[in-house]
Design an enzyme around this catalytic site. Structure first.
Site, short mmCIF file in Angstrom:
data_model
loop_
_atom_site.label_atom_id
_atom_site.label_comp_id
_atom_site.label_asym_id
_atom_site.label_seq_id
_atom_site.Cartn_x
_atom_site.Cartn_y
_atom_site.Cartn_z
N GLY A 1 0.83 -1.19 0.00
CA GLY A 1 0.00 0.00 0.00
C GLY A 1 0.86 1.23 0.00
O GLY A 1 2.10 1.15 -0.02
N GLY A 2 0.17 2.38 0.03
CA GLY A 2 0.93 3.64 -0.03
C GLY A 2 1.78 3.87 1.19
O GLY A 2 2.73 4.65 1.15
N ASP B 1 -10.48 2.66 12.18
CA ASP B 1 -10.56 2.11 10.82
C ASP B 1 -11.12 0.68 10.86
O ASP B 1 -10.56 -0.23 10.25
CB ASP B 1 -9.19 2.13 10.16
CG ASP B 1 -9.28 1.95 8.63
OD1 ASP B 1 -10.38 2.13 8.08
OD2 ASP B 1 -8.26 1.61 8.01
#
Length: 500
Positions: free
Chosen positions: A27-28, A140
């Site tokens: 991922g980023g 999250d």
């Protein structure tokens, strides 16, 4: 983040004391590898922050996640073994969970049975209870952040940096909305984040598990966020017919817009989940079934009602007798048989009625609002006849479905003097209920109970029982009269009698 598995290049296979075997996520904000701990050969998941990341916020988030995971030790939270920094590469090792994520299973199965949803929900709440007790709000919560072991045990992951797929594809719209699908209204508005923010996201996850779709999906991320703040979700039972009403209430309470209206804690949600049981499915008995029961109860009785056989008269003089005439005996036997049959039928109907009442009481808590409405209507009719089940009708005034509340107010209004003590409750419903139809029904019920509307006609008594009683009394009286009349009249045999 993608989850394609990629081999590692030979020059980057080692980050001591781990051997990187393959890349399992990207991922980023980081890359996750399957790695081997060279000391004992144990395989772990190793999350690594790229060396070219210099943003202070990103570095702080990585460090914070490492500290959080090191302090959270729970069977339903991914275990962290520690981390370090080597050659400007920050990394930490954590427990390797090889069953995939709950997101993967959801895409495969589309939706889960309600029993399995509760099984998962209890583990989610257990993990959140531990996290919140340590002062950590996850922020999250989503299916992709719950890893699933082969044993069925869930593990909460990603405390600050995504380690598995952090995007969510909306197949129908062809859009990617990410965590927007699980974001609480206060989180969207930039207000204070509390433990109840995680509970809202938990409600979104449970809603999706049991229905197959998130509670809110807009054409754009902005539209989705607006729906979270303004729209009410479609009831889960409308999409999943087997969803128990108790579970539906828990999910809808978790999805309340105001954090104050949500459950107090994840532990409180666990207590509610453990009490969820599915209601029975109730069907109204058909007239044919009721007739069959009545016939089966009376047939045996009729077969037993037979008159005894008469004896053979002997010749000779007959002493004065007080015997009842044959026609009177036959009439009396027939009347007694009818009375006995009628009583047996009444007993059978009363027993079947009691059983039917219990089924209607259970149906008043069914997940389908139409079933609950019919049950309340039937219990109202029973209350008018017997005075029973008024507490069930009172409880239905707080049902989440307005049609059920409207029907309940109507039935209480028909309850007569027995229901007059509920006038204050009806007045409160009349003033506070959000639905105008419910308020109108409560108003009419109050007027009816106060006597401002015409009284109901009293229920007509059954004439069949009275008819049987009168017939039995008449025949018995006639038989006794005839017995007294004939007992004083001597009767002689028409045949001559000769002494020996």
């Amino acid at each position: 983040m993608t989850t394609d598995r990629k081999p590692t290049s030979p020059e980057s296979r080692w980050i001591w004391p781990f051997e990187l075997l393959e890349q399992i996520g990207e991922g980023g904000m980081g890359v996750v590898y399957r790695a081997r701990y060279v000391v004992n050969g144990r395989e772990v998941a190793l999350k690594m922050l790229p060396s070219d990341v210099t943003d202070e916020t990103a570095l702080a988030r990585f460090e914070r996640e490492l500290e959080v995971l090191k302090n959270l030790k729970h069977p339903n939270i991914v275990r962290c073994f520690g981390g370090a920094c080597e050659n400007r590469r920050r990394f930490y090792a954590m427990e390797l969970v090889e069953g995939g994520s709950l997101e993967d299973k959801l895409q495969e199965k589309k939706q889960f049975p309600w029993e399995q949803v509760i099984y998962f929900a209890l583990q989610m709440c257990d993990a959140l209870t531990c996290s919140h007790a340590a002062g950590v709000v996850h922020r999250d919560i989503k299916p992709g952040n719950f890893l699933l072991a082969h044993s069925g045990q869930l593990k909460l992951s990603d405390f600050g940096l995504a380690s598995v797929a952090d995007s969510r594809r909306i197949t129908a719209a062809g859009k990617t909305a990410g965590t927007f699908l699980y974001m609480a209204p206060e989180q969207i508005r930039g207000q204070e984040i509390t433990d109840k923010t995680d509970l809202y996201a938990l409600g979104c996850v449970l809603y999706e598990l049991i229905t197959g779709t998130p509670p809110f999906i807009g054409e754009t991320p902005a539209a989705t966020l607006h729906m979270h703040c303004q729209n009410l979700p479609v009831r889960p039972s409308e999409k999943a017919l087997d969803c128990p009403i108790a579970l539906e209430r828990i999910i809808l309470q978790l999805l309340e817009k105001d954090p104050a209206d949500r459950p107090e804690s994840a532990q409180a949600v666990m207590r509610q989940l453990r009490s969820v049981k599915q209601s029975v499915v109730v069907t109204r008995p058909t007239p044919e079934e009721m007739n069959d029961r009545a016939r089966s109860g009376s047939g045996a009785t009729r077969s037993q009602a037979k008159s005894p056989s008469s004896g053979v008269p002997l010749p000779g003089p007959v002493e004065p007798t007080n015997s009842v005439p044959r026609w009177v005996a036959i009439a009396l036997a027939i009347t007694l048989a009818c009375s006995l049959s009628w009583n047996i039928i009444q007993v059978i109907q009363r027993q079947s009625g009691d059983h039917g009442e219990m089924l209607w009481v259970q149906a008043a808590h069914h997940s389908d609002p139409d079933v609950r409405t019919v049950a309340i209507e039937s219990l109202g009719e029973i209350h008018q006849k017997t005075g029973r089940h008024l507490p069930v009708l009172e409880t239905a005034l707080e049902d989440i479905d307005p049609e059920v509340r409207q029907q309940s107010a109507h039935e209480i209004g028909q309850g007569g003097r027995r229901a007059r003590h509920l006038i204050p409750v009806l007045i409160r419903v009349q003033k506070n209920d959000a639905d105008s139809r419910v308020r109108d029904s409560a108003n009419r019920a109050v007027q009816n109970l106060q006597g401002t509307l015409p009284e109901q006609k009293p229920e007509e008594k059954s004439w069949i029982g009275w008819a049987v009683a009168v017939l039995l009394t008449g025949v018995t009286t006639l038989g006794i009269y005839h017995w007294f009349k004939t007992s004083s009249v001597p009767r002689t045999s028409p045949l001559p009698f000769r002494h020996a």
